[in-house]
Design a protein around this motif. Structure first.
Motif, mmCIF file in Angstrom:
data_model
loop_
_atom_site.group_PDB
_atom_site.id
_atom_site.type_symbol
_atom_site.label_atom_id
_atom_site.label_comp_id
_atom_site.label_asym_id
_atom_site.label_seq_id
_atom_site.Cartn_x
_atom_site.Cartn_y
_atom_site.Cartn_z
ATOM 1 N N LEU A 162 2.508 1.406 -5.013
ATOM 2 C CA LEU A 162 1.152 1.974 -5.085
ATOM 3 C C LEU A 162 0.124 1.076 -4.410
ATOM 4 O O LEU A 162 -0.889 1.552 -3.900
ATOM 5 N N LYS A 163 0.375 -0.238 -4.422
ATOM 6 C CA LYS A 163 -0.565 -1.164 -3.808
ATOM 7 C C LYS A 163 -0.685 -0.903 -2.307
ATOM 8 O O LYS A 163 -1.747 -1.082 -1.713
ATOM 9 N N GLY A 178 8.510 -1.441 -13.365
ATOM 10 C CA GLY A 178 7.060 -1.285 -13.316
ATOM 11 C C GLY A 178 6.437 -2.061 -12.164
ATOM 12 O O GLY A 178 5.575 -1.557 -11.442
ATOM 13 N N GLN A 179 6.896 -3.299 -11.977
ATOM 14 C CA GLN A 179 6.356 -4.113 -10.871
ATOM 15 C C GLN A 179 6.670 -3.472 -9.521
ATOM 16 O O GLN A 179 5.847 -3.488 -8.600
ATOM 17 N N LYS A 187 7.040 -0.302 -8.914
ATOM 18 C CA LYS A 187 6.147 0.853 -8.736
ATOM 19 C C LYS A 187 4.738 0.397 -8.359
ATOM 20 O O LYS A 187 4.084 1.003 -7.505
ATOM 21 N N GLY A 188 4.284 -0.680 -9.020
ATOM 22 C CA GLY A 188 2.977 -1.222 -8.663
ATOM 23 C C GLY A 188 2.921 -1.620 -7.195
ATOM 24 O O GLY A 188 1.960 -1.314 -6.487
ATOM 25 N N ALA A 189 3.988 -2.279 -6.725
ATOM 26 C CA ALA A 189 4.018 -2.741 -5.330
ATOM 27 C C ALA A 189 3.983 -1.561 -4.362
ATOM 28 O O ALA A 189 3.378 -1.649 -3.283
ATOM 29 N N ILE A 205 -1.502 4.311 -2.262
ATOM 30 C CA ILE A 205 -1.947 4.663 -3.617
ATOM 31 C C ILE A 205 -1.636 6.094 -3.981
ATOM 32 O O ILE A 205 -1.638 6.458 -5.161
ATOM 33 N N SER A 206 -1.311 6.941 -3.010
ATOM 34 C CA SER A 206 -1.012 8.338 -3.347
ATOM 35 C C SER A 206 0.480 8.628 -3.376
ATOM 36 O O SER A 206 0.890 9.773 -3.574
ATOM 37 N N ALA A 207 1.337 7.604 -3.190
ATOM 38 C CA ALA A 207 2.792 7.840 -3.232
ATOM 39 C C ALA A 207 3.194 8.375 -4.595
ATOM 40 O O ALA A 207 2.653 7.974 -5.624
ATOM 41 N N ARG A 208 4.170 9.285 -4.598
ATOM 42 C CA ARG A 208 4.718 9.794 -5.861
ATOM 43 C C ARG A 208 6.114 9.204 -6.032
ATOM 44 O O ARG A 208 6.944 9.269 -5.143
ATOM 45 N N ILE A 209 6.337 8.614 -7.191
ATOM 46 C CA ILE A 209 7.549 7.821 -7.434
ATOM 47 C C ILE A 209 8.377 8.510 -8.516
ATOM 48 O O ILE A 209 7.861 8.811 -9.592
ATOM 49 N N ARG A 220 10.888 -5.527 -4.648
ATOM 50 C CA ARG A 220 9.449 -5.432 -4.840
ATOM 51 C C ARG A 220 8.672 -5.925 -3.627
ATOM 52 O O ARG A 220 7.667 -5.316 -3.232
#
Lengths: 268, 268, 268
Positions: B28-29, B21-22, B24-26, B32-36, B132
């Protein structure tokens, strides 16, 4: 305040049942363009404290404007409230059972609303799954642009449930802490932070004792220790961590959550 | 070269901790439009070889332009390099520890850059979580359109770490291989490929021996064998696989990773 | 009919192997903007009945227009057909092996097409992974706007495979049911529904017997029972559930899938 259309999930639902999938469906039903990111669904069942630690140490890696659903909810269906709380341009939606305790404790929460606007709920609400039937549509609506005021009335921070986190005990010659979490690698996260350590001169550090083992340095990285031997580092969230380079510290020390450890300090 | 805004994840982080989760947050930070998309987070801890097999047999199912993060990183925090390598219009970002070995071995890698542009990193970098704090922002930036040249200087392919994969031994009358992986269904993936088998006339095939069991044909599909009995097929990645129709070959043969098997060939 | 660009996944692939990742890659390869949501990948291997229960109790939480892939496919590679069936503006793509049985049983399926348009398939189709090589591109194409007619010819509902679900037996004084599922929390889902219970006057209810234990009321919520004791509720999908407030009913009763339970009714 405007939120991003990103919703994270932290739950104790596990991945063997379809509950996480249903929760995501419920979000998309109200907001078809919402983007949903899993933080963790493996919180031990009903373990509010682990949920509180998880969201506290993870939320800040997400972009400002992210909405975080934290659903560990043993009191589901009872009169316990549901909260929508803001901290640093993040929004947290969770039962009022202590899941947000560490954010309250660290004085991060800025506003709290009670989630009570029934016009946003589906016509049938299951008494056993408020995450799906109440929290998901609320998160979806705010992510879609609904004002936070429409969630429900404001609440006082002091009225919210705060869990007591086990705190380290600091004396002149030692910091006595305990094991908070053991991760997949067998790394042992303790409740001792860099802030606790910084109360002493670095030179006064004289070792860590845990389950009969001694670690004599705090290293910069796992690789500073020979393969298979214990090493202490500051982990990626700022906590003292005991690890084994390319191995499992939990297995080596036979250590479990709640076990004590001591950081020894020469009188300074 | 322009990449898609899709980032896949292959890690040994597991799903019980919030590390995925962390990560993925990093991402998107920074984008913000990246698809994971998760490929796998259940690589055994520190098992670089399994990561190498996983990405090699999976990346090609994704669209061209996809960016793949491969994070099995027991040397995190040490001086090991981080690589950004291209192959067939895919980009791979991984520690230089052998995780990309099979792509190198199969001569797929076209260019390699070292990930060193510190201006893309956050102000605080944990020494225990470069996935991360270094790899995620780099992947996010390239997915968002940053030129690959800005990642860091080019590196020579020959300078990169290559793991030795256990290779089958081919004689005039047999192919001696071993078990590479056992999947959730108990299907046994071996290191023998269609290319190895094609060195013999199909008519010379005279059986497979594994842990005292014999399989007498290579079938087209699991259902060609009676329910509960052993069957050999070519799996969806081109490897010889031993399975049981509606059952577990690993349980039936008591087979583990590393166990030997022999494909018998009549002198041709 | 126009579908949304959302595809859910319900499979028995588990999360230790890269199969789910490859499936997602195959979807994106044909439809790069598709949004993919996991319902569950922990269906027990080859357990078609659990897949049928999972999709039946979950699909309706998703927006209309959602496409659901249900891939539990022990007969993969054989002559079994693949179906694309519509129900209430949802589309279901699954092998014709009973995975959609409960939707058929509840008369929800409106149309069925056979998935046979080979022009949509990749040039190489693995005989062991039709989910990735056949179902994924079809789902991706329909999600991207392709007409359902182009999937393949229409099929008769009566020609499709229907599994027999264990049905409760209702007499004048009792409903005899059985355990369908035990979830992560140890909550016991039975095959007795609110519809079964509503055939009796509420006043005639006189207790539930399961594995030597008696539950004397059907409560509104877990918290209506003291912590640690058994409670019966109607679960979030309309089934009678036996739970323990803040504990595990499965552990307390030593109950497994298939075990019987009886709802006692006074002669009414």
């Amino acid at each position: 305040m405007q939120f991003a259309n990103i919703i994270t999930l932290t739950t104790d639902f596990g991945l063997k049942d379809p509950y996480v999938g249903q929760l995501k469906g419920a979000i998309l039903k109200y907001n078809i363009s919402a983007r949903i990111i899993d933080i963790c669904h493996s919180i031990p069942a009903h373990d509010i404290l682990t949920a509180a630690v998880t969201i506290r140490t993870s939320y800040n890696y997400f972009p400002k404007g992210t909405i975080h659903l934290v659903i560990v909810d043993p009191g589901v269906g009872s009169q316990r409230r549901i909260l929508a709380a803001t901290a640093g341009k993040h929004l947290f939606i969770a039962p009022d059972n202590g899941a947000l305790s560490l954010l309250f404790k660290d004085n991060m929460i800025q506003t709290v609303h009670r989630v009570e606007n029934a016009s946003l709920f589906p016509s049938e609400i299951s008494s056993t799954f408020h995450g799906r039937d109440i929290m998901a549509p609320i998160a979806a609506a705010v992510a879609g642009g609904m004002s936070l005021d429409k969630v429900g009335p404001a609440a006082k921070i002091i009225s919210c449930t705060h869990l007591n986190l086990p705190e380290p005990v600091i004396s002149e010659t030692a910091i006595k802490g305990q094991v908070l979490h053991v991760d997949r690698f067998g790394n042992i996260r303790t409740n001792i932070t860099t802030a606790d350590l910084s109360k002493f001169q670095p030179a006064s550090f004289s070792g860590i004792r845990i389950k009969g083992h001694t670690v004599s340095n705090i290293s910069n990285t796992y690789s500073d220790s020979p393969s298979g031997s214990l090493v202490a580092v500051i982990d990626s969230a700022g906590y003292l961590e005991i690890a084994v380079n390319r191995g499992s510290a939990a297995r080596l020390t036979e250590c479990c959550i709640g076990d004590p450890l001591v950081v020894l300090m020469e009188g300074s």
